[in-house]
Design a protein around this motif. Structure first.
Motif, PDB file in Angstrom:
ATOM      1  N   ARG A  67       1.980   6.664  -6.883  1.00 42.57           N
ATOM      2  CA  ARG A  67       0.933   7.578  -7.335  1.00 42.57           C
ATOM      3  C   ARG A  67       1.394   9.030  -7.199  1.00 42.57           C
ATOM      4  NH1 ARG A  67      -3.856   6.401  -4.190  1.00 42.57           N
ATOM      5  NH2 ARG A  67      -3.826   4.457  -5.344  1.00 42.57           N
ATOM      6  N   ARG A  68       2.076   9.345  -6.092  1.00 42.60           N
ATOM      7  CA  ARG A  68       2.605  10.709  -5.908  1.00 42.60           C
ATOM      8  C   ARG A  68       3.617  11.054  -6.987  1.00 42.60           C
ATOM      9  NH1 ARG A  68       3.752   9.916   0.130  1.00 42.60           N
ATOM     10  NH2 ARG A  68       1.721  10.251   1.047  1.00 42.60           N
ATOM     11  N   ARG A  73       1.061   4.085  -2.963  1.00 46.55           N
ATOM     12  CA  ARG A  73       0.799   5.494  -2.685  1.00 46.55           C
ATOM     13  C   ARG A  73       1.972   6.372  -3.122  1.00 46.55           C
ATOM     14  NH1 ARG A  73      -0.598   6.566   3.380  1.00 46.55           N
ATOM     15  NH2 ARG A  73       1.664   6.580   3.416  1.00 46.55           N
ATOM     16  N   PHE A 104       0.831  -1.205   0.000  1.00 44.50           N
ATOM     17  CA  PHE A 104       0.000   0.000   0.000  1.00 44.50           C
ATOM     18  C   PHE A 104       0.863   1.252   0.000  1.00 44.50           C
ATOM     19  CE2 PHE A 104      -2.130   3.293   2.538  1.00 44.50           C
ATOM     20  CZ  PHE A 104      -3.191   3.554   1.689  1.00 44.50           C
ATOM     21  N   ARG A 105       1.904   1.264   0.839  1.00 42.97           N
ATOM     22  CA  ARG A 105       2.810   2.423   0.889  1.00 42.97           C
ATOM     23  C   ARG A 105       3.502   2.639  -0.450  1.00 42.97           C
ATOM     24  NH1 ARG A 105       7.033   2.146   5.466  1.00 42.97           N
ATOM     25  NH2 ARG A 105       7.874   3.728   4.104  1.00 42.97           N
TER      26      ARG A 105
END
Length: 64
Positions: free
Chosen positions: A31-32, A28, A24-25
């Motif tokens: 995505r950034r 994320r 998940f990290r």
């Protein structure tokens, strides 16, 4: 044994949750990075459009 279940079963469950959290990290963070890249490329495009617009205005003023 804890509650009739071997200790390594609890460790495997813990590792599964940790692995999910790390995935998940990473998702994320990626995505950034994508958003930063998209913003950067958008700025380059908009700068190019603005430069072209200014060149058109300069040509129109020279013709008048």
């Amino acid at each position: 044994m804890i509650l009739g279940v071997p200790w390594w079963v609890f460790m495997m469950i813990l590792f599964i949750f940790v692995s999910g959290y790390m995935a998940f990290r990473a998702m994320r963070a990626e995505r950034r990075l994508e958003q930063q890249y998209i913003a950067q490329e958008g700025k380059v495009y908009m700068d190019r459009v603005e430069k072209e617009r200014q060149q058109k205005q300069a040509r129109r003023q020279q013709m008048s």
